[in-house]
Design a protein around this motif. Structure first.
Motif, mmCIF file in Angstrom:
data_model
loop_
_atom_site.group_PDB
_atom_site.id
_atom_site.type_symbol
_atom_site.label_atom_id
_atom_site.label_comp_id
_atom_site.label_asym_id
_atom_site.label_seq_id
_atom_site.Cartn_x
_atom_site.Cartn_y
_atom_site.Cartn_z
ATOM 1 N N GLU A 4 0.818 -1.214 0.000
ATOM 2 C CA GLU A 4 0.000 0.000 0.000
ATOM 3 C C GLU A 4 0.848 1.260 0.000
ATOM 4 O O GLU A 4 0.491 2.252 -0.647
ATOM 5 C CB GLU A 4 -0.938 -0.003 1.217
ATOM 6 N N VAL A 5 1.987 1.242 0.702
ATOM 7 C CA VAL A 5 2.824 2.437 0.729
ATOM 8 C C VAL A 5 3.453 2.680 -0.647
ATOM 9 O O VAL A 5 3.635 3.829 -1.067
ATOM 10 C CB VAL A 5 3.897 2.342 1.843
ATOM 11 N N VAL A 6 3.760 1.611 -1.372
ATOM 12 C CA VAL A 6 4.263 1.758 -2.739
ATOM 13 C C VAL A 6 3.172 2.345 -3.633
ATOM 14 O O VAL A 6 3.411 3.267 -4.420
ATOM 15 C CB VAL A 6 4.741 0.404 -3.301
ATOM 16 N N ASP A 7 1.975 1.834 -3.482
ATOM 17 C CA ASP A 7 0.838 2.313 -4.277
ATOM 18 C C ASP A 7 0.545 3.784 -3.985
ATOM 19 O O ASP A 7 0.280 4.569 -4.896
ATOM 20 C CB ASP A 7 -0.393 1.460 -3.965
ATOM 21 N N GLU A 8 0.625 4.175 -2.707
ATOM 22 C CA GLU A 8 0.385 5.564 -2.322
ATOM 23 C C GLU A 8 1.442 6.494 -2.910
ATOM 24 O O GLU A 8 1.128 7.607 -3.344
ATOM 25 C CB GLU A 8 0.364 5.693 -0.801
ATOM 26 N N ALA A 9 2.685 6.034 -2.914
ATOM 27 C CA ALA A 9 3.760 6.855 -3.487
ATOM 28 C C ALA A 9 3.556 7.046 -4.984
ATOM 29 O O ALA A 9 3.752 8.144 -5.522
ATOM 30 C CB ALA A 9 5.115 6.211 -3.207
ATOM 31 N N LEU A 10 3.150 5.987 -5.658
ATOM 32 C CA LEU A 10 2.880 6.091 -7.101
ATOM 33 C C LEU A 10 1.690 7.012 -7.365
ATOM 34 O O LEU A 10 1.707 7.823 -8.296
ATOM 35 C CB LEU A 10 2.612 4.707 -7.685
ATOM 36 N N SER A 11 0.668 6.920 -6.516
ATOM 37 C CA SER A 11 -0.526 7.745 -6.689
ATOM 38 C C SER A 11 -0.239 9.222 -6.433
ATOM 39 O O SER A 11 -0.880 10.099 -7.025
ATOM 40 C CB SER A 11 -1.646 7.282 -5.732
ATOM 41 N N GLY A 12 0.720 9.501 -5.551
ATOM 42 C CA GLY A 12 1.038 10.891 -5.221
ATOM 43 C C GLY A 12 1.994 11.560 -6.185
ATOM 44 O O GLY A 12 2.327 12.742 -6.024
ATOM 45 N N THR A 13 2.445 10.822 -7.179
ATOM 46 C CA THR A 13 3.404 11.351 -8.153
ATOM 47 C C THR A 13 2.686 12.114 -9.262
ATOM 48 O O THR A 13 1.596 11.736 -9.678
ATOM 49 C CB THR A 13 4.212 10.185 -8.760
ATOM 50 N N SER A 14 3.307 13.190 -9.758
ATOM 51 C CA SER A 14 2.709 13.974 -10.844
ATOM 52 C C SER A 14 2.596 13.131 -12.113
ATOM 53 O O SER A 14 3.284 12.115 -12.272
ATOM 54 C CB SER A 14 3.561 15.208 -11.135
ATOM 55 N N ALA A 15 1.734 13.564 -13.024
ATOM 56 C CA ALA A 15 1.487 12.828 -14.267
ATOM 57 C C ALA A 15 2.765 12.672 -15.084
ATOM 58 O O ALA A 15 3.017 11.615 -15.666
ATOM 59 C CB ALA A 15 0.415 13.541 -15.088
ATOM 60 N N GLU A 16 3.578 13.738 -15.123
ATOM 61 C CA GLU A 16 4.816 13.686 -15.917
ATOM 62 C C GLU A 16 5.792 12.660 -15.343
ATOM 63 O O GLU A 16 6.399 11.881 -16.084
ATOM 64 C CB GLU A 16 5.482 15.072 -15.967
#
Length: 341
Positions: free
Chosen positions: A265-277
């Protein structure tokens, strides 16, 4: 640097230290990794002086007489016992310098990205009191990325460092952290989950190092092609006598589910919080996992399946953080860019 500082540097060995919850590694400039030992200290209750440190202390853990106590002074990647940590750092730095007395080395110390200013100050003070001349701090995800060979200065990359006390997920772009997420769940919580499972399901009390051995020998995050078993040994919770039972990979995987799910989940959250670029770049490069926890069988596959992104494991995950710190120590330009003074 002052004249005195230049004089001291001629006789000191500059070092980098991965002061981990489970293990401490020390890198000496021009020599490489010279210390890799457990973060354990045995203290004399009467004199409060260390009687054993590292490998020797780990062998004594849980078996010390009344006048001695075995301590793990680091918890969740930060200092839990200031006095004992200082003694441990002093021991490891002296061992790295191969000398009875330190000659004021410049020292880089790795720290979790999520710690407070008070915790950072405690790390610096411990290192200075242990004999360091100048202390730099580097966040573990950045050090792990450098140590894993990721192009932190020129491109976008993401690293997940799963250590003993913390899991750190960070997206790095042009020598800076663009987004990060820190979780105080990692290898130690996996061991604790196994201990709790053995206690409640089998009425067997085992220690943390027996739990760690079970995790290493048959632990997994995804189903295995071949079934594995291990004979766990400890004390019968009801009768208080020695007891041994056979456990298999299925039940150990079941025991590990909660900490594994938290890490995914922490990996998923980090990916989700990243900008589109940045996210677009990561779909090309994938995610690098490192740290001792990344060695759990099938963890890379489990993360990849649930996050839908390529996962790579570092070549030497146990050494990535200290090797990255060592590379920074050897590169003054990079040190000035990414270290905290």
């Amino acid at each position: 640097m002052s004249i005195w500082g230049r004089f001291l540097s001629l006789f000191s060995k500059d070092m980098a230290m991965d002061l981990g919850t489970a293990n401490t590694l020390v890198y000496v400039k021009g020599e490489g990794i010279v210390v890799n030992e457990p973060s354990v200290v045995v203290i004399d209750r009467n004199t409060e002086e260390p009687k054993a440190v590292g490998h020797e202390a780990k062998h004594m853990f849980g078996m010390t007489p009344d006048d001695l106590i075995a301590v793990r002074p680091m918890k969740d990647g930060v200092i839990a016992d200031f006095f004992v940590t200082q003694k441990m750092i002093t021991y490891f730095l002296k061992k790295a310098a191969k000398a009875k007395t330190l000659r004021s080395p410049k020292l880089i110390v790795c720290i979790p990205s999520g710690i407070t200013q008070v915790e950072k100050k405690a790390v610096k003070e411990s290192a200075i009191n242990a004999g360091a001349r100048k202390v730099y701090l580097i966040e573990e995800p950045m050090a792990a990325a450098v140590g894993a060979g990721l192009p932190v200065e020129s491109s976008v990359s993401m690293v997940v460092d799963i250590g003993g006390g913390t899991t750190e997920a960070a997206v790095i772009s042009l020598s800076a952290t663009a987004f990060q997420k820190s979780l105080r769940i990692a290898g130690d919580e996996m061991d604790e989950a196994i201990m709790n499972h053995m206690r409640y399901e089998h009425k067997l009390v085992i220690g943390p190092y027996q739990a760690e051995e079970i995790k290493i020998k048959i632990g997994s995050a995804a189903p295995l092609q071949e079934k594995m078993t291990f004979v766990a040994r400890g004390k019968d919770l009801v009768k208080g006598v020695p007891k041994a039972i056979e456990v298999n990979d299925d039940e150990v995987r079941y025991a590990l589910e909660i900490p594994i799910k938290a890490i995914v989940e922490v990996v998923d959250e980090a990916l989700s919080g990243t900008s589109a670029e940045l996210a677009a770049e990561l779909t090309k490069t994938g995610v690098m996992i490192t740290g001792g926890g990344s060695l759990l069988r099938g963890l890379d596959k489990r993360i990849a399946d649930e996050t839908r992104i390529k996962i790579h494991r570092a070549q030497n995950p146990l050494e990535s953080v200290v090797m990255g710190s060592g590379k920074v120590l050897e590169d003054f330009k990079l040190l000035k860019k990414i270290c905290i003074t």
